[in-house]
Design an enzyme around this catalytic site. Structure first.
Site, PDB file in Angstrom:
ATOM      1  N   SER A 187      -4.294  -1.572  -9.291  1.00  0.00           N
ATOM      2  CA  SER A 187      -5.204  -2.114  -8.547  1.00  0.00           C
ATOM      3  C   SER A 187      -6.504  -2.432  -8.846  1.00  0.00           C
ATOM      4  O   SER A 187      -7.155  -3.166  -9.079  1.00  0.00           O
ATOM      5  CB  SER A 187      -5.145  -1.123  -7.751  1.00  0.00           C
ATOM      6  OG  SER A 187      -3.706  -0.609  -7.328  1.00  0.00           O
ATOM      7  N   HIS A 236      -1.191  -8.016 -10.611  1.00  0.00           N
ATOM      8  CA  HIS A 236      -1.390  -7.093  -9.223  1.00  0.00           C
ATOM      9  C   HIS A 236      -0.788  -7.779  -8.578  1.00  0.00           C
ATOM     10  O   HIS A 236      -1.091  -9.008  -7.551  1.00  0.00           O
ATOM     11  CB  HIS A 236      -2.960  -7.436  -9.221  1.00  0.00           C
ATOM     12  CG  HIS A 236      -3.580  -6.354  -8.337  1.00  0.00           C
ATOM     13  ND1 HIS A 236      -4.537  -6.518  -7.864  1.00  0.00           N
ATOM     14  CD2 HIS A 236      -3.044  -5.397  -7.337  1.00  0.00           C
ATOM     15  CE1 HIS A 236      -4.409  -5.377  -6.323  1.00  0.00           C
ATOM     16  NE2 HIS A 236      -3.301  -5.067  -6.803  1.00  0.00           N
ATOM     17  N   GLU A 265      -2.093 -11.383  -7.937  1.00  0.00           N
ATOM     18  CA  GLU A 265      -2.973 -11.564  -8.721  1.00  0.00           C
ATOM     19  C   GLU A 265      -2.980 -11.764 -10.274  1.00  0.00           C
ATOM     20  O   GLU A 265      -2.745 -10.522 -10.358  1.00  0.00           O
ATOM     21  CB  GLU A 265      -4.509 -10.503  -8.165  1.00  0.00           C
ATOM     22  CG  GLU A 265      -5.272 -11.139  -6.920  1.00  0.00           C
ATOM     23  CD  GLU A 265      -6.478 -10.235  -6.656  1.00  0.00           C
ATOM     24  OE1 GLU A 265      -7.523  -9.836  -6.808  1.00  0.00           O
ATOM     25  OE2 GLU A 265      -6.293  -8.394  -7.441  1.00  0.00           O
ATOM     26  N   ASN A 287      -9.491  -6.335  -4.172  1.00  0.00           N
ATOM     27  CA  ASN A 287     -10.290  -5.259  -3.550  1.00  0.00           C
ATOM     28  C   ASN A 287     -11.114  -4.854  -3.081  1.00  0.00           C
ATOM     29  O   ASN A 287     -11.943  -4.161  -3.054  1.00  0.00           O
ATOM     30  CB  ASN A 287      -9.004  -3.932  -4.365  1.00  0.00           C
ATOM     31  CG  ASN A 287      -7.996  -2.956  -4.245  1.00  0.00           C
ATOM     32  OD1 ASN A 287      -7.292  -2.970  -2.798  1.00  0.00           O
ATOM     33  ND2 ASN A 287      -6.796  -3.409  -4.840  1.00  0.00           N
TER      34      ASN A 287
HETATM   35  P1  NAD Z   1       3.978   5.584  -7.042  1.00  0.00           P
HETATM   36  O1  NAD Z   1       3.322   6.927  -6.856  1.00  0.00           O
HETATM   37  O2  NAD Z   1       4.648   5.328  -6.213  1.00  0.00           O
HETATM   38  O3  NAD Z   1       5.070   5.391  -8.334  1.00  0.00           O
HETATM   39  C1  NAD Z   1       4.632   5.856  -9.619  1.00  0.00           C
HETATM   40  C2  NAD Z   1       6.518   5.922 -10.336  1.00  0.00           C
HETATM   41  O4  NAD Z   1       5.337   6.635 -11.846  1.00  0.00           O
HETATM   42  C3  NAD Z   1       7.026   7.267  -9.541  1.00  0.00           C
HETATM   43  O5  NAD Z   1       8.163   7.000  -9.562  1.00  0.00           O
HETATM   44  C4  NAD Z   1       6.781   8.197 -11.028  1.00  0.00           C
HETATM   45  O6  NAD Z   1       7.566   9.301 -11.230  1.00  0.00           O
HETATM   46  C5  NAD Z   1       6.182   7.064 -12.456  1.00  0.00           C
HETATM   47  N1  NAD Z   1       5.554   7.909 -13.823  1.00  0.00           N
HETATM   48  C6  NAD Z   1       4.410   8.523 -13.788  1.00  0.00           C
HETATM   49  N2  NAD Z   1       4.731   9.128 -15.208  1.00  0.00           N
HETATM   50  C7  NAD Z   1       4.973   8.428 -15.855  1.00  0.00           C
HETATM   51  C8  NAD Z   1       5.327   7.848 -16.936  1.00  0.00           C
HETATM   52  N3  NAD Z   1       4.829   8.258 -17.501  1.00  0.00           N
HETATM   53  N4  NAD Z   1       6.633   7.637 -16.955  1.00  0.00           N
HETATM   54  C9  NAD Z   1       7.437   6.213 -16.322  1.00  0.00           C
HETATM   55  N5  NAD Z   1       6.998   6.584 -15.060  1.00  0.00           N
HETATM   56  C10 NAD Z   1       6.198   7.236 -14.615  1.00  0.00           C
HETATM   57  O7  NAD Z   1       3.016   4.186  -7.198  1.00  0.00           O
HETATM   58  P2  NAD Z   1       2.711   2.797  -6.792  1.00  0.00           P
HETATM   59  O8  NAD Z   1       2.445   2.841  -5.825  1.00  0.00           O
HETATM   60  O9  NAD Z   1       4.477   2.141  -6.561  1.00  0.00           O
HETATM   61  O10 NAD Z   1       1.506   2.603  -8.388  1.00  0.00           O
HETATM   62  C11 NAD Z   1       1.882   2.330  -9.978  1.00  0.00           C
HETATM   63  C12 NAD Z   1       0.342   1.115  -9.608  1.00  0.00           C
HETATM   64  O11 NAD Z   1       0.450  -0.029  -8.954  1.00  0.00           O
HETATM   65  C13 NAD Z   1      -0.794   1.885  -9.763  1.00  0.00           C
HETATM   66  O12 NAD Z   1      -1.371   1.192 -10.305  1.00  0.00           O
HETATM   67  C14 NAD Z   1      -1.005   1.445  -8.198  1.00  0.00           C
HETATM   68  O13 NAD Z   1      -2.875   1.205  -8.405  1.00  0.00           O
HETATM   69  C15 NAD Z   1      -1.037   0.120  -8.542  1.00  0.00           C
HETATM   70  N6  NAD Z   1      -0.138  -0.990  -6.425  1.00  0.00           N
HETATM   71  C16 NAD Z   1      -0.109  -0.387  -6.215  1.00  0.00           C
HETATM   72  C17 NAD Z   1      -0.384  -0.364  -4.566  1.00  0.00           C
HETATM   73  C18 NAD Z   1       0.041   0.272  -3.503  1.00  0.00           C
HETATM   74  O14 NAD Z   1       0.320  -0.527  -2.755  1.00  0.00           O
HETATM   75  N7  NAD Z   1       0.869   1.219  -3.457  1.00  0.00           N
HETATM   76  C19 NAD Z   1      -0.581  -1.670  -4.711  1.00  0.00           C
HETATM   77  C20 NAD Z   1      -0.904  -2.475  -5.853  1.00  0.00           C
HETATM   78  C21 NAD Z   1      -0.885  -2.282  -6.964  1.00  0.00           C
END
Ligand code: NAD
Length: 296
Positions: A132, A153, A165, A203
């Site tokens: 993000s 993104h 994005e 963002n």
């Molecule tokens: P989340 O915490 O829901 O999921 C992350 C997952 O990664 C978890 O299941 C965790 O077990 C796994 N993980 C951790 N370490 C790992 C590893 N070494 N190898 C493989 N898997 C691993 O997070 P999210 O909300 O899905 O966010 C993920 C990315 O997307 C982040 O960079 C976040 O900034 C971005 N993002 C999030 C949103 C949102 O609204 N949640 C929106 C856009 C972008």
């Protein structure tokens, strides 16, 4: 208007056989679902106990809702699920042509995931990050292919939200940017290219607006309901800013504001003290059951 896609970019997209997604959380499982709905074979990788079962359950529920709304048949939903494999080890990405990292927003963690993914993705293949807010140019350095590293993104919830994005890192090649735009279109999304600056576009603009709404609440300008309704009715936003901050997670909002403030060096991004206080108290929004509103 979309510009014509070069032959090199078309060839790159046409060569994608399998997509490897690392991180099976909120974003990873949504991304896996949209690729599988567009007939791509997908492997989703997460080593943490229970993560893969939760991801499968979330995808099943999402597809189930689509079947109920008659957007998919039961057979289609089964076929979509059948195209996704769930694996714990990064080796399952071996030979895939397109990798996407969707692990938590922690640069050191992303470094280790990107360097291991780089060893698995085929030569000439692409690595995309769903970050993000972390610089795509910096993340690209954790791979040996900065020209084939790009930001992709997606928005939450991924199956519903049209926007992607597409972030061009300092060294991302034109072909890879074009291929990412084209691939996003093939997923039924509407991609827009942005440059690699803090917060990208979404963002950079959203976080200060949410912050201002929190200042308005802290200063007693209006109640939470008034603030949200003014923005819904007056600006045509589907959700008020305080409800949206709860949905995103107040800790995530705080992280983004801190990043904008430190990387752009402008005090206008300073996080509202009320936001800091709520995060310190563990009132993180929907995910903790309480934020500006009560979800218990
Ligand atoms: P989340 O915490 O829901 O999921 C992350 C997952 O990664 C978890 O299941 C965790 O077990 C796994 N993980 C951790 N370490 C790992 C590893 N070494 N190898 C493989 N898997 C691993 O997070 P999210 O909300 O899905 O966010 C993920 C990315 O997307 C982040 O960079 C976040 O900034 C971005 N993002 C999030 C949103 C949102 O609204 N949640 C929106 C856009 C972008």
């Amino acid at each position: 208007m979309t510009s014509p896609v070069s032959e090199a970019a078309q060839n790159l997209v046409n060569s994608i056989d399998r997509v490897a997604i690392v991180g099976a959380g909120t974003m990873g499982n949504g991304i896996a679902q949209v690729f599988a709905q567009s007939a791509y074979d997908v492997v989703i990788i997460d080593p943490f106990e229970g993560a893969l079962e939760r991801a499968r359950g979330t995808i099943e529920n999402s597809l189930g809702r689509m079947v109920k709304k008659e957007k998919l048949t039961t057979d289609d939903a089964e076929a979509v699920l059948g195209r996704i494999t769930f694996e714990a080890g990064i080796e399952a990405a071996s030979g895939a042509r397109w990798g996407i990292e969707a692990v938590p927003e922690d640069e050191a963690l992303k470094e280790s995931v990107i360097s291991s993914l780089d060893e698995q993705i085929s030569e000439g293949g692409v690595i995309a990050s769903n970050t993000s807010s972390i610089s795509i140019t910096r993340l690209a350095n954790f791979s040996d292919r900065p020209e084939s590293f790009v930001g992709m993104h997606f928005m939450n919830p991924v199956p519903m939200m049209k926007l992607v994005e597409v972030i061009r890192g300092h060294k991302t090649s034109d072909t890879v940017v074009e291929a990412t735009l084209e691939l996003s279109r093939r997923l039924g999304k509407e991609p827009w290219e942005v440059q690699d600056y803090p917060g990208f576009v979404a963002n950079r603009i959203l976080a200060p607006m949410l912050n201002e709404a929190i200042y308005a609440l802290m200063e007693g300008v209006a109640t939470r309901e008034s603030i949200d309704e003014v923005m819904k009715l007056g600006m045509g936003h589907p959700m008020g800013p305080l409800a949206l901050a709860d949905f995103i997670g107040l800790d995530v909002c705080l992280n983004i504001l801190e990043l904008l403030q430190s990387e752009l060096g402008d005090p206008k991004y300073r996080p509202c003290p009320l936001l800091r206080r709520m995060v310190a108290a563990g009132d993180l929004g929907r995910k903790s059951g309480r934020g500006f509103y009560d979800y218990s």
